[in-house]
Write a protein that holds these residues in place. Sequence first.
Motif, mmCIF file in Angstrom:
data_model
loop_
_atom_site.group_PDB
_atom_site.id
_atom_site.type_symbol
_atom_site.label_atom_id
_atom_site.label_comp_id
_atom_site.label_asym_id
_atom_site.label_seq_id
_atom_site.Cartn_x
_atom_site.Cartn_y
_atom_site.Cartn_z
ATOM 1 N N MET A 1 0.840 -1.192 0.000
ATOM 2 C CA MET A 1 0.000 0.000 0.000
ATOM 3 C C MET A 1 0.875 1.242 0.000
ATOM 4 S SD MET A 1 -2.722 1.449 2.833
ATOM 5 C CE MET A 1 -1.453 2.036 3.952
ATOM 6 N N ILE A 2 0.681 2.104 -0.961
ATOM 7 C CA ILE A 2 1.410 3.370 -1.013
ATOM 8 C C ILE A 2 0.554 4.450 -0.361
ATOM 9 C CG2 ILE A 2 2.360 5.161 -2.508
ATOM 10 C CD1 ILE A 2 3.127 3.022 -4.479
ATOM 11 N N ALA A 3 1.102 5.063 0.670
ATOM 12 C CA ALA A 3 0.381 6.107 1.395
ATOM 13 C C ALA A 3 1.096 7.434 1.212
ATOM 14 C CB ALA A 3 0.294 5.761 2.873
ATOM 15 N N LEU A 4 0.315 8.491 1.238
ATOM 16 C CA LEU A 4 0.842 9.850 1.194
ATOM 17 C C LEU A 4 0.605 10.454 2.575
ATOM 18 C CD1 LEU A 4 2.072 12.089 -0.595
ATOM 19 C CD2 LEU A 4 -0.263 12.748 -1.203
ATOM 20 N N ALA A 5 1.693 10.765 3.292
ATOM 21 C CA ALA A 5 1.594 11.303 4.650
ATOM 22 C C ALA A 5 1.888 12.792 4.639
ATOM 23 C CB ALA A 5 2.577 10.577 5.575
ATOM 24 N N LEU A 6 1.027 13.582 5.287
ATOM 25 C CA LEU A 6 1.133 15.035 5.281
ATOM 26 C C LEU A 6 1.212 15.580 6.704
ATOM 27 C CD1 LEU A 6 -1.824 15.783 2.805
ATOM 28 C CD2 LEU A 6 0.530 15.120 2.231
ATOM 29 N N ASP A 7 2.067 16.583 6.894
ATOM 30 C CA ASP A 7 2.123 17.249 8.194
ATOM 31 C C ASP A 7 2.258 18.747 7.999
ATOM 32 O OD1 ASP A 7 2.354 17.711 10.965
ATOM 33 O OD2 ASP A 7 4.541 17.721 10.806
ATOM 34 N N THR A 8 1.257 19.484 8.455
ATOM 35 C CA THR A 8 1.292 20.943 8.417
ATOM 36 C C THR A 8 1.020 21.540 9.799
ATOM 37 O OG1 THR A 8 -1.046 20.996 7.809
ATOM 38 C CG2 THR A 8 0.533 21.064 6.002
ATOM 39 N N ALA A 9 1.035 20.699 10.830
ATOM 40 C CA ALA A 9 0.623 21.150 12.159
ATOM 41 C C ALA A 9 1.730 21.858 12.928
ATOM 42 C CB ALA A 9 0.118 19.957 12.977
ATOM 43 N N LEU A 10 2.982 21.539 12.615
ATOM 44 C CA LEU A 10 4.097 22.084 13.394
ATOM 45 C C LEU A 10 4.926 23.062 12.575
ATOM 46 C CD1 LEU A 10 5.166 18.866 15.330
ATOM 47 C CD2 LEU A 10 3.556 20.638 16.000
ATOM 48 N N ALA A 11 6.141 23.325 13.035
ATOM 49 C CA ALA A 11 6.973 24.347 12.410
ATOM 50 C C ALA A 11 7.456 23.949 11.023
ATOM 51 C CB ALA A 11 8.169 24.655 13.299
ATOM 52 N N ALA A 12 7.536 22.637 10.757
ATOM 53 C CA ALA A 12 7.937 22.156 9.437
ATOM 54 C C ALA A 12 6.711 21.646 8.695
ATOM 55 C CB ALA A 12 8.979 21.049 9.560
ATOM 56 N N CYS A 13 6.619 22.008 7.437
ATOM 57 C CA CYS A 13 5.519 21.567 6.577
ATOM 58 C C CYS A 13 6.096 20.538 5.612
ATOM 59 C CB CYS A 13 4.973 22.778 5.825
ATOM 60 S SG CYS A 13 3.821 22.408 4.491
ATOM 61 N N ALA A 31 7.717 25.777 7.800
ATOM 62 C CA ALA A 31 6.416 26.259 7.341
ATOM 63 C C ALA A 31 6.374 27.776 7.252
ATOM 64 C CB ALA A 31 5.306 25.754 8.268
ATOM 65 N N ALA A 32 6.887 28.438 8.273
ATOM 66 C CA ALA A 32 6.935 29.908 8.298
ATOM 67 C C ALA A 32 5.598 30.526 7.912
ATOM 68 C CB ALA A 32 8.042 30.422 7.372
ATOM 69 N N GLY A 33 4.513 29.948 8.432
ATOM 70 C CA GLY A 33 3.188 30.481 8.142
ATOM 71 C C GLY A 33 2.700 30.182 6.747
ATOM 72 N N ASN A 34 3.392 29.299 6.044
ATOM 73 C CA ASN A 34 3.031 29.012 4.654
ATOM 74 C C ASN A 34 2.652 27.544 4.504
ATOM 75 O OD1 ASN A 34 2.670 29.354 1.897
ATOM 76 N ND2 ASN A 34 4.827 29.039 1.413
ATOM 77 N N GLY A 70 -2.532 25.813 10.021
ATOM 78 C CA GLY A 70 -1.825 24.687 9.434
ATOM 79 C C GLY A 70 -2.626 23.405 9.475
ATOM 80 N N VAL A 71 -3.261 23.134 10.604
ATOM 81 C CA VAL A 71 -4.077 21.922 10.737
ATOM 82 C C VAL A 71 -5.204 21.920 9.709
ATOM 83 C CG1 VAL A 71 -5.755 20.772 12.242
ATOM 84 C CG2 VAL A 71 -3.525 21.455 13.146
ATOM 85 N N ARG A 72 -5.865 23.049 9.563
ATOM 86 C CA ARG A 72 -6.998 23.115 8.637
ATOM 87 C C ARG A 72 -6.537 22.983 7.183
ATOM 88 N NH1 ARG A 72 -11.445 24.798 11.579
ATOM 89 N NH2 ARG A 72 -12.647 25.448 9.763
ATOM 90 N N VAL A 73 -5.391 23.568 6.857
ATOM 91 C CA VAL A 73 -4.856 23.445 5.497
ATOM 92 C C VAL A 73 -4.506 21.990 5.206
ATOM 93 C CG1 VAL A 73 -2.904 24.032 4.002
ATOM 94 C CG2 VAL A 73 -4.038 25.814 5.324
ATOM 95 N N GLY A 74 -3.867 21.326 6.156
ATOM 96 C CA GLY A 74 -3.494 19.926 5.965
ATOM 97 C C GLY A 74 -4.694 19.027 5.770
ATOM 98 N N ILE A 75 -5.723 19.227 6.585
ATOM 99 C CA ILE A 75 -6.932 18.415 6.467
ATOM 100 C C ILE A 75 -7.608 18.661 5.123
ATOM 101 C CG2 ILE A 75 -9.274 18.105 7.371
ATOM 102 C CD1 ILE A 75 -8.128 18.482 10.171
ATOM 103 N N ALA A 76 -7.665 19.923 4.715
ATOM 104 C CA ALA A 76 -8.282 20.251 3.428
ATOM 105 C C ALA A 76 -7.519 19.598 2.274
ATOM 106 C CB ALA A 76 -8.330 21.761 3.234
ATOM 107 N N ALA A 77 -6.184 19.627 2.345
ATOM 108 C CA ALA A 77 -5.372 19.011 1.294
ATOM 109 C C ALA A 77 -5.611 17.503 1.237
ATOM 110 C CB ALA A 77 -3.894 19.313 1.531
ATOM 111 N N ALA A 78 -5.657 16.875 2.405
ATOM 112 C CA ALA A 78 -5.884 15.430 2.455
ATOM 113 C C ALA A 78 -7.260 15.067 1.902
ATOM 114 C CB ALA A 78 -5.746 14.931 3.898
ATOM 115 N N LYS A 79 -8.268 15.855 2.285
ATOM 116 C CA LYS A 79 -9.620 15.597 1.786
ATOM 117 C C LYS A 79 -9.685 15.767 0.269
ATOM 118 C CE LYS A 79 -12.455 16.690 5.841
ATOM 119 N NZ LYS A 79 -13.475 17.611 6.412
ATOM 120 N N GLY A 80 -8.971 16.765 -0.249
ATOM 121 C CA GLY A 80 -8.986 17.010 -1.684
ATOM 122 C C GLY A 80 -8.418 15.846 -2.467
ATOM 123 N N VAL A 81 -7.269 15.335 -2.021
ATOM 124 C CA VAL A 81 -6.657 14.194 -2.703
ATOM 125 C C VAL A 81 -7.553 12.964 -2.592
ATOM 126 C CG1 VAL A 81 -4.688 12.613 -2.706
ATOM 127 C CG2 VAL A 81 -4.311 15.053 -2.361
#
Length: 205
Positions: A1-13, A31-34, A70-81
Motif C-alpha cells: 500500500m502506497i500512502a501519502l503522509a502530510l504534516d502541516t501542524a508544526l513548524a515544518a511543513c 512552514a513559516a506560516g506558509n 496549518g491543521v486546517r490546510v493539511g486536512i483540506a489538502a488530504a480531503k482534496g486528494v
Amino acid sequence: MIALALDTALAACGAAVVDGDQVVAVSTAPAAGNAEAIHGHMEAALRAAGVGFGDVSRVIVTVGPGSFTGVRVGIAAAKGVALARGIPAVGVTTLDVLAARRPQPLLAALDARHGFVFAGAYGDDPHLAKWSVETARGWAQACDAAVVGDEGAVDALGLGTVVATQDFGAMAALGDGDPAERTLCAKYLARADARPQAHKSLARA
C-alpha cells in the motif's frame, strides 16, 4: 500500500510517500506560516518516489494539536486528494506521532504558550490534554518519563528532547487499519485564542 503522509501542524511543513513500512521519499521545509506549500511538497515527494497520485491508496495527515491554520490546510489538502482519487483519508494526532516508537512512560509536548503545553501523557492511562507547564513537568518527573516535543515546549519545561520534524513512517503506521477508527477531525485541545476586535466598535444608542 502506497500512502501519502502530510504534516502541516508544526513548524515544518512536509509530505512523504510511504510504501508499507518504508519511507520512500520526503519533501519538507520550515512552514513559516506558509502551510499552503504542502501542495508543492506532495508533488515533490511523489516525483522523487517515481509515482503519481494515481498510485496512492491512502492519505494520512496530522490533525493537531498544532497551528490552527496549518491543521486546517493539511486536512483540506488530504480531503482534496482523497475525494479526487476515491481513497480513504485518515487523521492522526500530532502528539501520537511524536510518541510513536518511543519507550513509555513518555510525555509528548507542544508549546501552547502563556505557561501551558499541549501534552500527551503516555503510560498506564494515556491521555491528551492542555496542561500548565508545572503540571506537565510534575507528571513527567513523578512517572520518570522521557520528554519529547517542539522547541518551545522543551524550553518551557526545562527538560526533554526537541523533535524538529515528524516521523512519517510512524505516521503511516498509525494511519493504517480501519479508516473509520481515525476520523479526519481537527484536534486542538483548546479554544482558539482569537477574539473579535472591540476597540473600534461603536456603542449602541
